[in-house]
Design an enzyme around this catalytic site. Structure first.
Site, mmCIF file in Angstrom:
data_model
loop_
_atom_site.group_PDB
_atom_site.id
_atom_site.type_symbol
_atom_site.label_atom_id
_atom_site.label_comp_id
_atom_site.label_asym_id
_atom_site.label_seq_id
_atom_site.Cartn_x
_atom_site.Cartn_y
_atom_site.Cartn_z
ATOM 1 N N HIS A 24 0.856 -1.184 0.000
ATOM 2 C CA HIS A 24 0.000 0.000 0.000
ATOM 3 C C HIS A 24 0.892 1.234 0.000
ATOM 4 O O HIS A 24 1.801 1.336 0.812
ATOM 5 C CB HIS A 24 -0.912 -0.013 1.231
ATOM 6 N N ARG A 45 -6.599 9.643 -1.190
ATOM 7 C CA ARG A 45 -6.236 10.011 -2.563
ATOM 8 C C ARG A 45 -7.477 10.054 -3.446
ATOM 9 O O ARG A 45 -7.618 10.925 -4.303
ATOM 10 C CB ARG A 45 -5.204 9.026 -3.112
#
Ligand SMILES: Cc1cc2nc3c(=O)[nH]c(=O)nc-3n(C[C@H](O)[C@H](O)[C@H](O)COP(=O)(O)OP(=O)(O)OC[C@H]3O[C@@H](n4cnc5c(N)ncnc54)[C@H](O)[C@@H]3O)c2cc1C
Length: 318
Positions: free
Chosen positions: A238, A258
């Protein structure tokens, strides 16, 4: 040393009280089996509760033009065609029913103003297809499954550490476990054993896994029992997490940050994803962003704590 043990006999024994184990237990119960679930932690706290961002399924509530075929294509393509196509097909075709079932069972997924399940963007998906419950999707799913398991009166034995699968003539007929508090040993005998003991990503020093979970117990148990392990290298890195302070190191910064407009900058204030994936930027695939982070750090443009960069909505200083 106490060499005694108690014995428990069931049709189906599930090892693991995470989302995978509980859902498997429900399915076995619905098929008419007597089921018992064992886990080494409290039932309310398997690693599943750390999942934050959401769960993908083509519902088309926000973007009706989406289809399982597109989800299939996105998944295969962004997985560099390494995934098993049949497994991907099953996943994407069955995901909508699985998510709707969770919603039916009371999972508190976010809703659109007109009451449909909301869907947000996750990297590398062409359309919005991620259902979520705030940033605690895993906990919401786990609580829903636990309620269902309780309602069906499926037994769970907590704090049972499974140390060995019992094998005879290549058939697993049970497990050996001990109670993490009392040390009492139990031999569980079962017609079928389902291994749902989580992942192995704690073998990395920096990891978004808890320090005492995802230790690969399931893989080890299977290996010890004579199974072959495959694709062990296919682990997801990640791209965003905390590096400091040390006590927080590894804490995930969810992709939703994001997805909702968070940006990545290097120490020179450059939005560096413009160089690596100018079209998708921070919503590129996780592996590309992770590699971009790594490149920036190794070329000397990392942050002062040896990690990556500011994630913020509208640029440095904002
Ligand atoms: C920080 C973070 C965020 C994530 N966010 C997302 C997300 O947004 N969306 C998404 O789809 N996925 C996400 N994931 C991945 C997702 O959480 C996991 O893939 C999923 O929860 C795994 O569920 P599981 O039931 O297989 O394992 P787990 O939840 O890890 O459960 C494993 C169970 O096995 C038991 N167990 C292990 N070893 C033994 C043993 N020796 N004896 C007895 N019991 C044992 C444990 O006690 C536990 O009950 C995230 C993961 C992390 C770490």
């Amino acid at each position: 040393m106490n060499n005694t043990h108690r014995t428990k006999v069931v049709n189906v024994l599930v090892i693991g009280t995470g989302a995978a184990g509980l859902r498997a237990a429900i399915a076995a119960h619905e098929a008419g089996c007597e089921v018992l679930v064992v886990g080494k932690r409290p039932r309310s706290d398997p690693h599943t509760v750390l999942a934050a961002g959401g769960i993908n399924a083509v519902l088309g509530t926000v973007e009706p033009q989406d289809s399982w075929q597109q989800h299939f294509a996105d998944t295969l393509q962004e997985g560099y065609f390494l995934a098993e196509p049949r497994a991907v097909e099953l996943l994407v075709r069955e995901a909508p029913a699985a998510v709707l079932e969770l919603a039916d069972w009371g999972c508190q997924f976010a809703r659109t103003p007109d009451g449909k399940l909301d869907q947000r963007f996750f990297g590398a998906h062409k359309y919005r297809r991620t259902c979520y419950a705030g940033d605690y999707t895993g906990r919401a799913i786990l609580e829903t499954l636990l309620k269902r398991v309780n309602r069906l009166r499926i037994a769970i034995h907590e704090y049972q550490y499974v140390s060995r699968l019992l094998i005879n003539d290549r058939q697993c007929y049970g497990v050996m476990a001990f109670d993490l508090h009392s040390g009492e040993r139990t031999v569980y005998l079962a017609d079928a054993v389902i291994l749902a003991a989580g992942g192995h990503t704690r073998c990395w020093r920096r990891s978004s896994s808890r320090r005492d979970e995802n230790t690969g117990d399931g893989m080890w148990l299977a290996l010890q029992a004579g199974c072959e392990l495959i694709d062990m290298e296919l682990v997801q890195f990640h791209p965003t997490g905390m590096v400091a302070p040390e006590t927080m190191a590894g804490t995930l910064v969810t992709e939703a940050v994001r997805g909702e407009g968070g940006r990545l900058y290097n120490s020179e204030g450059e939005r560096f994803m413009e160089r690596y994936d100018p079209e998708r930027l921070e919503l590129s695939t996780r592996d590309r962003i992770a590699l971009a982070n790594y490149t920036e750090i190794s070329e000397g443009r990392g942050g002062p704590n040896g990690g990556v960069f500011r994630v913020q909505r509208s640029g440095p200083g904002a």
